[in-house]
Scaffold this motif. Structure first.
Motif, mmCIF file in Angstrom:
data_model
loop_
_atom_site.group_PDB
_atom_site.id
_atom_site.type_symbol
_atom_site.label_atom_id
_atom_site.label_comp_id
_atom_site.label_asym_id
_atom_site.label_seq_id
_atom_site.Cartn_x
_atom_site.Cartn_y
_atom_site.Cartn_z
ATOM 1 N N ASN A 1 0.605 -1.242 -0.156
ATOM 2 C CA ASN A 1 0.038 -0.114 -0.067
ATOM 3 C C ASN A 1 0.993 1.157 -0.064
ATOM 4 O O ASN A 1 1.829 1.312 0.630
ATOM 5 N N LYS A 2 0.419 2.237 -0.783
ATOM 6 C CA LYS A 2 1.480 3.524 -0.942
ATOM 7 C C LYS A 2 1.275 4.049 0.397
ATOM 8 O O LYS A 2 2.509 4.913 0.603
ATOM 9 N N PHE A 3 0.465 4.329 1.312
ATOM 10 C CA PHE A 3 0.607 4.636 2.610
ATOM 11 C C PHE A 3 1.629 4.192 3.448
ATOM 12 O O PHE A 3 1.982 4.850 4.435
ATOM 13 N N VAL A 4 1.591 2.851 3.215
ATOM 14 C CA VAL A 4 2.803 2.098 3.872
ATOM 15 C C VAL A 4 4.233 2.285 3.385
ATOM 16 O O VAL A 4 5.119 2.371 4.003
ATOM 17 N N ALA A 5 4.397 2.281 1.918
ATOM 18 C CA ALA A 5 5.362 2.439 1.261
ATOM 19 C C ALA A 5 6.045 3.634 1.395
ATOM 20 O O ALA A 5 7.424 3.712 1.544
ATOM 21 N N SER A 6 5.356 4.694 1.551
ATOM 22 C CA SER A 6 5.994 6.035 1.705
ATOM 23 C C SER A 6 6.917 6.265 3.068
ATOM 24 O O SER A 6 8.039 6.633 2.728
ATOM 25 N N PRO A 7 6.396 5.954 4.116
ATOM 26 C CA PRO A 7 7.357 6.155 5.238
ATOM 27 C C PRO A 7 8.503 5.269 5.289
ATOM 28 O O PRO A 7 9.581 5.530 5.673
#
Length: 371
Positions: free
Chosen positions: A270-276
Motif C-alpha cells: 500500500n502506498k501509505f505504508v510504502a511512503s514512510p
C-alpha cells in the motif's frame, strides 16, 4: 605563559618607541613572560633604528624585517617567527599607532587564562566604542566592512570581525595553514578569524575603546578594500562547499527514496505504508553521507552515537513533515501520480532536515561569546 605581541610597522617612527616603553611598563605587573616582536616592512623613515635602540636595552624586544607586502603578509611572517623561534604559547595582534590601548593587554591575557582560545578587543560589543570624531563616511565604512565580514564570510556570531587587537593561543594558529591564505593586506584579519572559528576555537570578545591615531597616516588603501571584499567572497564560496555536498547527498537520498518507494509499490505494498519506509531508507543513507562526507571537516560535537540520536529525532520530524505533505496532496490531488506527491513531500522535509542537522546534529564545536 610566554606571550609575543606582534606589531607590524611601516613608517611608525613617531609611535613605536613610545609604544614599546608603555608596554614594558605594563609587563612589569604581569606574571607571564612577555615579548615584543616588531615586524617592519623596511620603513624608509627610520622606524627600525628606534626599535634597534629599544632592543639594545631590553632582551624581550625582537625585530623581523622584510619587504613591504601588506599587513597580512607581515602577520604571517611574525606568527611563524613567534611560534617557531620564540616558542610562544600565545600571540597578540596589535597596531603600532596607539589605536589599541596598552592598558587593555592584561584584560585580553586574563581571558586567555580563563579558557578562551581567541580573544578580540571588540569595538562593537556593549562597552566598546569607536572615536567620536569620526565622520559619517568613516563610521559607515567601518560598519559596512564589518557587516560584510560577518555575513558574507559567514562568521555572523562575531560582532567585530575586522578588529586588529587580538590575543590567540598558539595551538589555534598551528592548526591553521597561514601560507594557504589568499591575502596579503587587511583581509588577513577575517581569513584568520574564519579559520579559527571553523577549527572550533572558543572566541571571546572584550569591549575596548578604539582610539584614532595622532601621529602618522593610515595605511588602508583602495587595494586593501578590494582585497577585503574579494577575500570575504572567497571565504563564503569555500564555506558553500558544505552546502553543495549536502545537496549532492540529499539528491542521492531523493533517488533512493523514490527508488525504494517504486519498488515497494511494484511488490503490491500500500502506498501509505510504502511512503514512510522509503523516507526512512533515504534518511539513513543521508546520515551516513553527511556524517562521513559533508560535515567531516567540522569539529563535530559529541560522539557518533550521540549525533545518531539527534539525527533520529530530526528524522522523525522530517518523516512526519514529508508524510503529512504526501497524505495531504494525495487527498487534494487524487489523480496525480503518487510519485509526484512523494517528491513534493520531500522538499519541506529537506529544508527542515538541513537546518536542524547543520545547526544541531552536525554543529561545529566553535563558541563565540561577548563580555
Amino acid at each position: 605563559m610566554r606571550i609575543v605581541l606582534i606589531i607590524p610597522t611601516y613608517n611608525e617612527r613617531g609611535n613605536i618607541g613610545r609604544l614599546i616603553g608603555e608596554l614594558q611598563s605594563i609587563f612589569r605587573s604581569l606574571a607571564d613572560e612577555m615579548h615584543i616582536l616588531v615586524v617592519d616592512d623596511n620603513s624608509p623613515d627610520g622606524t627600525i633604528d628606534i626599535v634597534r635602540e629599544c632592543q639594545r636595552r631590553s632582551r624581550n624586544v625582537h625585530v623581523l624585517q622584510g619587504q613591504k607586502q601588506g599587513l597580512g603578509a607581515a602577520y604571517i611572517r611574525g606568527m611563524r617567527y613567534a611560534l617557531e623561534t620564540l616558542r610562544a604559547d600565545a600571540v597578540f595582534e596589535m597596531d603600532a599607532d596607539f589605536s589599541h590601548k596598552p592598558a587593555d593587554v592584561p584584560r585580553l591575557i586574563a581571558a586567555l587564562e580563563q579558557g578562551a582560545d581567541f580573544v578580540i578587543g571588540s569595538r562593537y560589543v556593549p562597552g566598546g566604542s569607536i572615536p567620536r570624531e569620526w565622520g559619517l563616511h568613516r563610521r559607515l565604512n567601518s560598519r559596512f566592512g564589518n557587516i560584510v565580514a560577518r555575513y558574507l564570510a559567514g562568521i555572523y556570531r562575531i560582532h567585530d570581525c575586522t578588529a586588529g587587537f587580538r590575543a590567540i593561543r598558539s595551538d589555534v594558529v598551528r592548526r591553521i595553514d597561514l601560507q594557504g591564505f589568499r591575502v596579503q593586506g587587511y583581509a588577513f584579519q577575517i581569513a584568520l578569524l574564519h579559520a579559527a572559528v571553523m577549527g572550533g576555537a572558543r572566541v571571546v570578545e572584550l569591549p575596548v575603546q578604539f582610539v584614532d591615531r595622532t601621529v602618522g597616516e593610515s595605511k588602508l588603501g583602495t587595494k586593501d578594500i578590494i582585497e577585503f571584499f574579494r577575500s570575504a567572497a572567497w571565504i563564503r564560496f569555500q564555506s558553500s562547499k558544505v552546502f553543495i555536498k549536502f545537496c549532492i547527498t540529499g539528491a542521492s537520498g531523493v533517488l533512493i527514496n523514490l527508488g525504494v518507494f517504486s519498488a515497494l509499490l511494484s511488490l503490491g505494498l500500500n502506498k501509505f505504508v510504502a511512503s514512510p519506509i522509503a523516507i526512512q531508507c533515504s534518511i539513513i543513507t543521508n546520515f551516513v553521507g553527511n556524517n562521513y562526507w559533508t560535515f567531516r571537516r567540522r569539529n563535530l560535537v559529541g560522539p557518533v552515537h550521540a549525533r545518531g540520536l539527534r539525527f533520529n529525532v530530526v528524522s522523525i520530524l522530517s518523516l512526519a513533515i514529508s508524510y503529512l505533505t504526501f497524505v495531504l496532496l494525495s487527498h487534494v490531488f487524487p489523480g496525480v501520480a503518487p510519485q509526484v506527491n512523494q517528491f513534493v513531500g520531500i522538499v519541506p522535509a529537506t529544508l527542515v532536515n538541513y537546518f536542524l542537522n547543520s545547526y544541531w546534529t552536525f554543529r561545529n564545536e566553535s563558541r563565540a561569546t561577548g563580555r
